[in-house]
Design an enzyme around this catalytic site. Sequence first.
Site, PDB file in Angstrom:
ATOM      1  N   LEU A   1       9.024  -6.422  -3.425  1.00  0.00           N
ATOM      2  CA  LEU A   1       7.889  -5.690  -3.997  1.00  0.00           C
ATOM      3  C   LEU A   1       7.395  -4.623  -3.027  1.00  0.00           C
ATOM      4  O   LEU A   1       7.147  -3.476  -3.424  1.00  0.00           O
ATOM      5  CB  LEU A   1       6.758  -6.656  -4.350  1.00  0.00           C
TER       6      LEU A   1
ATOM      7  N   SER B   1      -2.721   0.888  18.474  1.00  0.00           N
ATOM      8  CA  SER B   1      -1.339   1.152  18.074  1.00  0.00           C
ATOM      9  C   SER B   1      -1.169   2.589  17.608  1.00  0.00           C
ATOM     10  O   SER B   1      -2.091   3.197  17.059  1.00  0.00           O
ATOM     11  CB  SER B   1      -0.915   0.193  16.966  1.00  0.00           C
TER      12      SER B   1
ATOM     13  N   TRP C   1      -5.000 -15.768  12.113  1.00  0.00           N
ATOM     14  CA  TRP C   1      -3.838 -15.090  11.552  1.00  0.00           C
ATOM     15  C   TRP C   1      -2.537 -15.829  11.837  1.00  0.00           C
ATOM     16  O   TRP C   1      -1.456 -15.280  11.682  1.00  0.00           O
ATOM     17  CB  TRP C   1      -3.785 -13.652  12.046  1.00  0.00           C
TER      18      TRP C   1
ATOM     19  N   HIS D   1     -12.654  -5.119  19.153  1.00  0.00           N
ATOM     20  CA  HIS D   1     -12.551  -4.372  17.887  1.00  0.00           C
ATOM     21  C   HIS D   1     -12.660  -5.336  16.724  1.00  0.00           C
ATOM     22  O   HIS D   1     -12.097  -6.426  16.749  1.00  0.00           O
ATOM     23  CB  HIS D   1     -11.218  -3.625  17.805  1.00  0.00           C
TER      24      HIS D   1
ATOM     25  N   HIS E   1      -6.269   3.441   6.668  1.00  0.00           N
ATOM     26  CA  HIS E   1      -5.476   2.847   5.590  1.00  0.00           C
ATOM     27  C   HIS E   1      -5.087   3.880   4.545  1.00  0.00           C
ATOM     28  O   HIS E   1      -4.298   3.600   3.653  1.00  0.00           O
ATOM     29  CB  HIS E   1      -6.248   1.701   4.931  1.00  0.00           C
TER      30      HIS E   1
END
Length: 754
Positions: free
Chosen positions: A19, A433, A561, A641, A694
């Site tokens: 997907l 990043s 996570w 963060h 995003h």
Amino acid sequence: MTILTHTLGFPRVGLRRELKKAQESYWAGNATREELLAVGRELRARHWQQQKQAGIDLLPVGDFAWYDHVLTTSLLLGNVPARHQNNDGSVDIDTLFRIGRGRAPTGEPAAAAEMTKWFNTNYHYMVPEFSKGQQFRLTWTQLLEEVDEALALGHKIKPVLLGPVTYLWLGKVKGEPFDRLTLLKDILPVYQHVLAELAKRGIEWVQIDEPALVLELPQAWLDAFKLAYDALAGQVKLLLTTYFEGVTPNLNTIIALPVQGLHVDLIHGKDDVSELHQRLPADWLLSAGLINGRNVWRADLPEKYAQINDIVGKRALWVSSSCSLLHSPIDLSVETRLDAEVKSWFAFALQKCGELALLRDALNSGDTAAVTEWSAPIQARRHSTRVHNVGVEKRLAAITAQDSQRENPYEVRAEAQRARFKLPAWPTTTIGSFPQTTEIRGLRLDFKKGNLDANHYRTGIAEHIRQAIIEQERLGLDVLVHGEAERNDMVEYFGEHLDGFVFTQNGWVQSYGSRCVKPPVVIGDISRPAPITVEWAKYAQSLTDKPVKGMLTGPVTILCWSFPREDVTRETIAKQIALALRDEVADLEAAGIGIIQIDEPALREGLPLRRSDWDAYLAWGVEAFRINAAAAKDETQIHTHMCYCEFNDIMDSIAALDADVITIETSRSDMELLESFEAFDYPNEIGPGVYDIHSPNVPSVEWIEALLKKAAQRIPAQRLWVNPDCGLKTRGWPETRAALANMVKAAHNLRQAE
């Protein structure tokens, strides 16, 4: 009464992330809409068949989503923000993607909907937007089309709908303030229409998800359930579905509703099965969520059998996963590299379906031989030397209050840091990043597969770090990062270098949209055998006179996570990680790294769903961060963060972290999140994110300046930093350069204006 199996939902992405690949190909213009839709049909058909073959009697339909299921519900109801609407009012799959990714029908940038966590999971949803006098109508028939697909394939099915009260609870008011609960009467006719269409198709049961019923809700919201379900009763049987916590506190509300069944999460809730049986109407079906949908551990089936067996034959009973299996990887059988002993401890989505079938058969027959055999590895694991590390346990037991204290308070540290770094006003930085290019991913993959030796791999990574430093110096950023080219994922990378974790090859779970993560699994006590980040941070710092941040993922985020152990508390796991990373802070500092960022984006998502349980969690979550950070000297600046956060109700804990600088995601909320820091009079430095990473949109200089000026109305300018919302891993270099150039220009303009 024969017991049946069902699941609340199944992973959508496909075993090989089909997907994700189809979505991204479509967005890039490399696939047609029909090709994308065909992938969806193929995945749904495969997943229904796999569940059926694994022993699921009643298959979920409607759990598939092209972005997330809350956004699917918004389209179902015709709730499309004006900025994303087609001129003719029609809705299609591009409408859905525009809401999620930030585009107008013209192709021009338009702010994406706000994104936040789905309850206390690591899954995300696009927040519905509500306005006064809003109209709703059935505009998106995806659910009905998928029901038709499944029926045509001959399956016994149970359509899945997000319930109306939870849907309203999850949304936000935009524009003129009003009570969004007043919209309930306006959305109910759409739900009635959908249920009528399902009834026409011969559907007997509909799973209607109301996870808000596990929360501590205001009375007006509890009262709304009666209004809603009085309106929805009568067309099909409704399985009122809750998860992530127990229902006992709201059971009086629930048993007054005209539904025919109730699903309860017996993993994460504290509901007593006997009490539920006594209090539920005798003709209601009870769906028992006995298999954990949010973890990867093999279930202790004899224990589950004992938990439910007393009510077998006394009422209609189904057995199910605690929640949707969306939060679990798909299939353990393809994990060919896992150690056989460790592999025997796990069960992924398909294996969980098999567990349900074993449990069903045992409950129906009374024969427990198969469930006892299945659970044998659980007994062996309890005594495994791979689980217990005496040294770690001793160090944890020896923690004192002093271990969580910096040497001096913030005011003293700030003076030392200003003298050391001499940063300008409105200092600019990024979150960590930089774009993970095809070349970078290929380099890591070749090394992992053994196609590249260590020397060539290290040379390649070093070159990407060098280029990242050059790019940042060219852009004029003040505090640099090394770009994290060596890291595939901010949690997985640390897990790979800490003892106590294991990794899967294909254990992917969906985070949002096309983004998938492969969480590590905590199988034992955690320790750090060697430094993790020091070498690359030291190398990056050698390339520039500007400060380069050391980048760590914090203990609570690594915990949240990952798939955690279930034999020790979450607090124990977090503090073990904190002690391991405390040593990393000390080593970074000794290597000359003066600014160290400890990311804790998951601090808030780890909150228990009930506010009455928050204090205990926040106490150990904050302590874990402070244990991690407290090794740093005064002149070492500690950043943290956070993202996707509402801070109002945890400001005391945010301040208690005592980070010198906190960077937060604020651009999608138009800086409204800063109200929390203003009202609290937050004493330390803040970097409010000035653009949404995003979305591929490039913010203008004027846009960023306006946001920063708005921020300066709430927080003194001398305590403000300038940064994006989040890391830039998923972006391309062209938009990254353009956005950062505009960000730096905006900061320079504000300096000149002072």
